[in-house]
Motif scaffolding. Structure first.
Motif, PDB file in Angstrom:
ATOM      1  N   ASN A  32      -6.026  -3.067  -2.782  1.00  0.00           N
ATOM      2  CA  ASN A  32      -5.434  -2.001  -1.998  1.00  0.00           C
ATOM      3  C   ASN A  32      -3.957  -1.958  -2.372  1.00  0.00           C
ATOM      4  O   ASN A  32      -3.301  -2.992  -2.376  1.00  0.00           O
ATOM      5  CB  ASN A  32      -5.619  -2.265  -0.509  1.00  0.00           C
ATOM      6  N   PHE A  34      -0.025  -0.088  -2.383  1.00  0.00           N
ATOM      7  CA  PHE A  34       0.931   0.607  -1.525  1.00  0.00           C
ATOM      8  C   PHE A  34       2.237   0.850  -2.284  1.00  0.00           C
ATOM      9  O   PHE A  34       2.602   0.079  -3.169  1.00  0.00           O
ATOM     10  CB  PHE A  34       1.270  -0.256  -0.299  1.00  0.00           C
ATOM     11  N   PHE A  90       9.339  -0.086  -3.533  1.00  0.00           N
ATOM     12  CA  PHE A  90       8.560  -1.298  -3.743  1.00  0.00           C
ATOM     13  C   PHE A  90       7.083  -0.959  -3.855  1.00  0.00           C
ATOM     14  O   PHE A  90       6.525  -0.266  -2.997  1.00  0.00           O
ATOM     15  CB  PHE A  90       8.741  -2.271  -2.576  1.00  0.00           C
ATOM     16  N   GLY A  94      -2.408  -5.492  -1.783  1.00  0.00           N
ATOM     17  CA  GLY A  94      -2.921  -6.215  -0.632  1.00  0.00           C
ATOM     18  C   GLY A  94      -4.335  -6.703  -0.863  1.00  0.00           C
ATOM     19  O   GLY A  94      -5.168  -5.984  -1.384  1.00  0.00           O
ATOM     20  N   SER A  95      -4.585  -7.935  -0.492  1.00  0.00           N
ATOM     21  CA  SER A  95      -5.941  -8.467  -0.483  1.00  0.00           C
ATOM     22  C   SER A  95      -5.964  -9.617   0.508  1.00  0.00           C
ATOM     23  O   SER A  95      -4.921 -10.167   0.836  1.00  0.00           O
ATOM     24  CB  SER A  95      -6.364  -8.950  -1.862  1.00  0.00           C
ATOM     25  N   ALA A  96      -7.134  -9.977   0.969  1.00  0.00           N
ATOM     26  CA  ALA A  96      -7.242 -11.022   1.998  1.00  0.00           C
ATOM     27  C   ALA A  96      -6.294 -10.674   3.139  1.00  0.00           C
ATOM     28  O   ALA A  96      -6.379  -9.614   3.716  1.00  0.00           O
ATOM     29  CB  ALA A  96      -6.955 -12.392   1.402  1.00  0.00           C
ATOM     30  N   ARG A  97      -5.353 -11.542   3.408  1.00  0.00           N
ATOM     31  CA  ARG A  97      -4.473 -11.334   4.551  1.00  0.00           C
ATOM     32  C   ARG A  97      -3.019 -11.224   4.151  1.00  0.00           C
ATOM     33  O   ARG A  97      -2.122 -11.460   4.963  1.00  0.00           O
ATOM     34  CB  ARG A  97      -4.649 -12.479   5.542  1.00  0.00           C
ATOM     35  N   GLN A  98      -2.756 -10.900   2.890  1.00  0.00           N
ATOM     36  CA  GLN A  98      -1.373 -10.885   2.453  1.00  0.00           C
ATOM     37  C   GLN A  98      -1.062  -9.654   1.628  1.00  0.00           C
ATOM     38  O   GLN A  98      -1.914  -9.100   0.948  1.00  0.00           O
ATOM     39  CB  GLN A  98      -1.091 -12.130   1.606  1.00  0.00           C
ATOM     40  N   LEU A  99       0.198  -9.252   1.681  1.00  0.00           N
ATOM     41  CA  LEU A  99       0.741  -8.256   0.777  1.00  0.00           C
ATOM     42  C   LEU A  99       1.614  -8.966  -0.235  1.00  0.00           C
ATOM     43  O   LEU A  99       2.422  -9.814   0.129  1.00  0.00           O
ATOM     44  CB  LEU A  99       1.598  -7.238   1.538  1.00  0.00           C
ATOM     45  N   PHE A 101       4.467  -8.136  -3.034  1.00  0.00           N
ATOM     46  CA  PHE A 101       5.386  -7.071  -3.417  1.00  0.00           C
ATOM     47  C   PHE A 101       5.900  -7.269  -4.835  1.00  0.00           C
ATOM     48  O   PHE A 101       6.066  -8.400  -5.311  1.00  0.00           O
ATOM     49  CB  PHE A 101       6.597  -7.052  -2.478  1.00  0.00           C
ATOM     50  N   GLY A 102       6.198  -6.161  -5.481  1.00  0.00           N
ATOM     51  CA  GLY A 102       6.958  -6.203  -6.717  1.00  0.00           C
ATOM     52  C   GLY A 102       8.430  -6.417  -6.418  1.00  0.00           C
ATOM     53  O   GLY A 102       8.851  -6.440  -5.260  1.00  0.00           O
TER      54      GLY A 102
END
Lengths: 111, 116
Positions: A32, A34, A90, A94-99, A101-102
């Motif tokens: 996912n 963003f 930015f 997202g996967s599991a429970r974390q985002l 970031f670049g």
């Protein structure tokens, strides 16, 4: 571990120029994606997000992004930038429970 | 709704001091998280929580503690501040306990911390 790469650290454009900011992600599973924007002195706001379906995603303020799975890319575009688009952008995965970031791209639009 | 609020907005500490950064949300969100933002490194996840009483470590947890006694509050504690913890700290929340990837995270205004 996931990683997100943003190729451009600082982009300078004149008003009405077209914009494309690069983003590549490393995660090979269901992703996912963003794009967030941070205007000077403000907190992060969501521009757009991709979960599934149409790979061309439209967001707020005329921004759009295209998910290309074969290239692991999710580039942000806008056909004609305005001075008010000056901000830091930015990309995040997202996967599991974390985002994740670049490192961000600072966009400066000259009037 | 006030959204996600953070206090203080600015803080200067001396090495070895302790302090707590406050974060609260009034949206009844289950998922809350703390990030630090450093130049050229984007945002990195410190700790997160999927509900009251449940916390877990993110990418850079060392030197930080968290607890989640209520749905609304998620404080971040620095037990012994170090200059390497100079950063801007953002708290964020999202609706579902699963957090991302399926939900937008709402960010607070940030706390700018300097450790001398």
């Amino acid at each position: 571990a996931q990683s997100v790469s943003q190729h451009n650290h600082h982009v300078i454009l004149s008003e009405a120029a077209s914009l494309e900011l690069g983003c590549n992600y490393s995660y090979g599973g269901t992703v996912n994606l963003f794009w967030y924007v941070q205007y000077p002195g403000q907190h992060l706001q969501l521009l757009l997000k991709y979960f599934s379906g149409d790979p061309l995603v439209k967001g707020i303020k005329g921004f759009e992004a295209e998910f290309i799975k074969s290239k692991f890319s999710f580039n942000l575009r806008k056909p004609s930038v305005q001075w008010s688009d000056t901000a830091e952008y930015f990309c995040a995965s997202g996967s599991a429970r974390q985002l994740t970031f670049g490192s961000g791209t600072q966009l400066t639009v000259l009037p | 709704n006030a959204g996600v609020t953070q206090t203080p907005k600015f803080q200067v500490l001396k090495t070895g001091q302790s302090m707590t950064l406050q974060c609260a949300q009034d949206m009844n969100h289950e998922y809350m998280s703390w990030y630090r933002q450093d130049p050229g490194m984007g945002l990195r996840l410190i700790h997160y929580s999927v509900g009251a009483g449940i916390t877990d470590q993110g990418e850079v947890p060392n030197g930080y503690n968290v607890s989640r006694s209520t749905t609304e509050d998620f404080p971040l504690r620095l037990l012994s501040a170090a200059p390497s913890q100079t950063s801007v700290y953002f708290c964020a929340s999202s609706y579902k306990a699963g957090g991302p990837p399926n939900n937008e995270q709402f960010f607070g205004p940030g706390t700018r911390l300097t450790v001398l």
